[in-house]
Design a protein around this motif. Structure first.
Motif, PDB file in Angstrom:
ATOM      1  N   HIS A 127       0.852  -1.195   0.000  1.00 39.25           N
ATOM      2  CA  HIS A 127       0.000   0.000   0.000  1.00 39.25           C
ATOM      3  C   HIS A 127       0.887   1.245   0.000  1.00 39.25           C
ATOM      4  CE1 HIS A 127       0.071   1.704   4.196  1.00 39.25           C
ATOM      5  NE2 HIS A 127       0.417   0.487   4.546  1.00 39.25           N
ATOM      6  N   ASP A 152       5.506   2.150   7.341  1.00 41.27           N
ATOM      7  CA  ASP A 152       4.116   1.758   7.071  1.00 41.27           C
ATOM      8  C   ASP A 152       3.614   2.489   5.838  1.00 41.27           C
ATOM      9  OD1 ASP A 152       1.517   0.913   7.127  1.00 41.27           O
ATOM     10  OD2 ASP A 152       1.065   1.667   9.136  1.00 41.27           O
ATOM     11  N   GLU A 184      -5.327   1.883   2.144  1.00 40.94           N
ATOM     12  CA  GLU A 184      -5.237   0.729   3.060  1.00 40.94           C
ATOM     13  C   GLU A 184      -5.376   1.178   4.497  1.00 40.94           C
ATOM     14  OE1 GLU A 184      -3.642  -2.155   5.828  1.00 40.94           O
ATOM     15  OE2 GLU A 184      -2.815  -0.172   5.479  1.00 40.94           O
ATOM     16  N   ASP A 185      -4.814   2.377   4.767  1.00 38.03           N
ATOM     17  CA  ASP A 185      -4.550   2.752   6.161  1.00 38.03           C
ATOM     18  C   ASP A 185      -5.526   3.781   6.722  1.00 38.03           C
ATOM     19  OD1 ASP A 185      -2.989   1.922   8.218  1.00 38.03           O
ATOM     20  OD2 ASP A 185      -1.100   2.625   7.365  1.00 38.03           O
ATOM     21  N   TRP A 202     -10.529  -1.214   6.572  1.00 41.36           N
ATOM     22  CA  TRP A 202      -9.133  -1.154   6.124  1.00 41.36           C
ATOM     23  C   TRP A 202      -9.052  -1.672   4.688  1.00 41.36           C
ATOM     24  CZ3 TRP A 202      -5.487   0.698   9.668  1.00 41.36           C
ATOM     25  CH2 TRP A 202      -5.940   0.824  10.986  1.00 41.36           C
ATOM     26  N   ASP A 227       4.546  -5.308   3.538  1.00 42.62           N
ATOM     27  CA  ASP A 227       4.013  -4.280   4.434  1.00 42.62           C
ATOM     28  C   ASP A 227       4.957  -4.135   5.637  1.00 42.62           C
ATOM     29  OD1 ASP A 227       2.394  -2.415   5.644  1.00 42.62           O
ATOM     30  OD2 ASP A 227       0.672  -3.746   5.920  1.00 42.62           O
ATOM     31  N   MET A 228       5.490  -2.967   5.813  1.00 41.39           N
ATOM     32  CA  MET A 228       6.425  -2.689   6.915  1.00 41.39           C
ATOM     33  C   MET A 228       7.654  -3.592   6.814  1.00 41.39           C
ATOM     34  SD  MET A 228       3.815  -1.681   9.970  1.00 41.39           S
ATOM     35  CE  MET A 228       2.495  -2.873   9.798  1.00 41.39           C
ATOM     36  N   ILE A 274      -3.379 -11.081  10.464  1.00 41.46           N
ATOM     37  CA  ILE A 274      -3.345  -9.653  10.147  1.00 41.46           C
ATOM     38  C   ILE A 274      -4.261  -9.349   8.958  1.00 41.46           C
ATOM     39  CG2 ILE A 274      -1.865  -7.721   9.497  1.00 41.46           C
ATOM     40  CD1 ILE A 274       0.395  -9.423  11.007  1.00 41.46           C
ATOM     41  N   THR A 275      -5.237  -8.481   9.232  1.00 45.09           N
ATOM     42  CA  THR A 275      -6.145  -8.055   8.160  1.00 45.09           C
ATOM     43  C   THR A 275      -5.418  -7.032   7.313  1.00 45.09           C
ATOM     44  OG1 THR A 275      -8.007  -8.368   9.643  1.00 45.09           O
ATOM     45  CG2 THR A 275      -8.402  -7.064   7.670  1.00 45.09           C
ATOM     46  N   ASP A 276      -5.052  -7.442   6.127  1.00 48.31           N
ATOM     47  CA  ASP A 276      -4.250  -6.582   5.264  1.00 48.31           C
ATOM     48  C   ASP A 276      -4.712  -6.812   3.811  1.00 48.31           C
ATOM     49  OD1 ASP A 276      -2.249  -4.798   4.597  1.00 48.31           O
ATOM     50  OD2 ASP A 276      -0.643  -5.901   5.592  1.00 48.31           O
ATOM     51  N   PHE A 303       2.981  -5.197  16.228  1.00 50.39           N
ATOM     52  CA  PHE A 303       3.932  -4.589  15.302  1.00 50.39           C
ATOM     53  C   PHE A 303       5.026  -3.872  16.095  1.00 50.39           C
ATOM     54  CE2 PHE A 303      -0.321  -4.429  13.183  1.00 50.39           C
ATOM     55  CZ  PHE A 303      -0.091  -5.437  12.266  1.00 50.39           C
ATOM     56  N   TRP A 307       4.536   1.855  15.375  1.00 52.11           N
ATOM     57  CA  TRP A 307       3.350   1.662  14.522  1.00 52.11           C
ATOM     58  C   TRP A 307       2.270   2.707  14.785  1.00 52.11           C
ATOM     59  CZ3 TRP A 307      -1.699  -1.100  15.034  1.00 52.11           C
ATOM     60  CH2 TRP A 307      -2.284  -1.364  13.779  1.00 52.11           C
ATOM     61  N   HIS A 308       1.884   3.408  13.725  1.00 56.15           N
ATOM     62  CA  HIS A 308       0.859   4.457  13.788  1.00 56.15           C
ATOM     63  C   HIS A 308       1.214   5.533  14.819  1.00 56.15           C
ATOM     64  CE1 HIS A 308      -2.305   1.675  11.687  1.00 56.15           C
ATOM     65  NE2 HIS A 308      -1.251   1.946  10.944  1.00 56.15           N
TER      66      HIS A 308
HETATM   67  C1  AHN Z   1      -4.839  -3.789  11.278  1.00 57.72           C
HETATM   68  O1  AHN Z   1      -4.176  -4.093  12.230  1.00 57.72           O
HETATM   69  C2  AHN Z   1      -6.257  -3.473  11.356  1.00 57.72           C
HETATM   70  N1  AHN Z   1      -4.331  -3.753  10.058  1.00 57.72           N
HETATM   71  C3  AHN Z   1      -2.972  -4.128   9.825  1.00 57.72           C
HETATM   72  C4  AHN Z   1      -2.633  -3.759   8.471  1.00 57.72           C
HETATM   73  C5  AHN Z   1      -1.884  -2.522   8.410  1.00 57.72           C
HETATM   74  C6  AHN Z   1      -2.180  -1.302   8.932  1.00 57.72           C
HETATM   75  N2  AHN Z   1      -0.767  -2.426   7.802  1.00 57.72           N
HETATM   76  C7  AHN Z   1      -0.341  -1.213   7.918  1.00 57.72           C
HETATM   77  N3  AHN Z   1      -1.168  -0.508   8.596  1.00 57.72           N
END
Ligand code: AHN
Ligand code: ZN
Length: 337
Positions: A127, A152, A184-185, A202, A227-228, A274-276, A303, A307-308
């Motif tokens: 993403h 991310d 995605e985010d 997401w 991802d990451m 992981i929901t991705d 993570f 993260w975030h």
């Molecule tokens: C959740 O934890 C909801 N999604 C992980 C996927 C994600 C978010 N990858 C990056 N940011």
């Protein structure tokens, strides 16, 4: 002092011998493969992590790539332009996607196709958008501002741009599609009260593409989502959805990582669910897509601690990690004939 010095010297000796070992191994491996299928096997290019780092830094320098902002639009043009420069047939798929808070996101999935004449294809994806909030920042005052998303977002895209550059220099046997998914985010924050928890907030870009692929009935042999993939000392575990889709594929990729010297980062152990983007790709397009994503079994969120948060800046990017992931994915795709 002296202990430390000795320690370092011993470490270096081991590192140097490991390097030689892995070079030898690679040489004998590719010559064996060549005699088996001399016509098709193209030798694997060497991934350049300086180049990947540069693509990440360029994305971050636009500012946060939050949908509906000028920074997002400028970065989209940059990404499509780079894929074109590397010889891809590019499609920018535009869609209005409704976020959890009813914001209409002007989203763009950026698609680069290589070796279009080959019906046998592999999908590589990441993403490219960044999170509009820093919901997990330790400073509550900073939680409402968007993040740099160096790891991310930008890291997976940076690795795939370097792979695109290598594909243009030396064409693999198989067809490759690279997709940078948008939106995605923008998922619903977990801890907002007085709000019903919504489903599927997401990965809006990959959900859209899954229902509206750029080619009718698009299928690949398999997909790999990054991802990451750029933090220092990142570990990649078997992501659990990926294991339900195609465990052999996950093990195959992890085995290759170990074989070419990157076992440090790729753990032969179970990670989280992981929901991705890969979940929607697999379920909507009916071919397995697996996720290479940093996982930290000791952290509460699964993570890295960045993260975030606003710690997800260029300081969070390490070239050794980029190299481990980039070289492994290159090896996987150049072994396909
Ligand atoms: C959740 O934890 C909801 N999604 C992980 C996927 C994600 C978010 N990858 C990056 N940011
Ligand atoms: Zn995120």
């Amino acid at each position: 002092m002296q202990m430390t010095l000795k320690h370092t010297t011993a470490g270096l000796t081991i590192l140097v011998s490991l390097l030689f070992f892995s070079c030898d191994f690679k040489k004998s491996d590719s010559s064996t493969t060549q005699t088996k299928s001399a016509k098709q096997r193209v030798s694997t290019p060497v991934f350049n992590s300086d180049s990947a780092y540069h693509y990440i830094e360029t994305q971050v320098n636009f500012g946060p790539r939050v949908p509906n902002t000028a920074e997002h639009a400028a970065c989209a043009d940059y990404l499509a332009g780079e894929l074109k420069r590397f010889g891809a047939e590019v499609i920018v798929q535009e869609a209005d996607l409704v976020a959890f808070d009813n914001t209409v996101l002007k989203a763009k999935n950026i698609i680069g196709q290589f070796n279009l004449e080959n019906p046998k294809r592999i999908l590589l994806c990441a993403h490219w958008d960044t999170r509009p909030f820093a919901d997990y920042d330790k400073d509550p005052e900073k939680r409402n501002s968007p993040i740099d998303g160096a790891n991310d977002g930008a890291s997976g895209v940076g690795v795939l741009l370097e792979i695109a550059r290598q594909i243009n220099i030396s064409k693999p046997s198989i067809g490759i599609d690279i997709i940078f998914f948008d939106a995605e985010d923008y998922g619903q924050p977990a801890h907002i009260d007085l709000q019903e928890q919504k489903e599927d907030t997401w990965a809006l870009g990959s959900q859209y593409w899954g229902k509206n692929p750029h080619t009718p009935d698009y299928r690949a042999k398999y997909g790999i989502l990054l991802d990451m993939v750029g933090a220092p000392d990142a570990y990649f575990y078997y992501e659990q959805h990926s294991m339900t889709y195609q465990p052999d594929l996950v093990r195959h990729i992890w085995d290759i990582a170990h074989e070419i010297g990157f076992g440090y980062h790729f753990k032969h152990d179970m990670g989280g669910w992981i929901t991705d983007d890969h979940v929607y790709v697999t379920n909507l397009r009916n071919f397995p897509c697996i996720d290479i994503i940093q996982y930290n079994p000791d952290s509460q969120l699964g993570f890295g601690d960045y993260w975030h948060t606003h710690d997800d800046s260029m300081k969070n990017i390490n070239k050794n990690t980029l190299n481990a992931v980039g070289q492994t994915v290159l090896e996987v795709i150049y072994r396909e004939v």
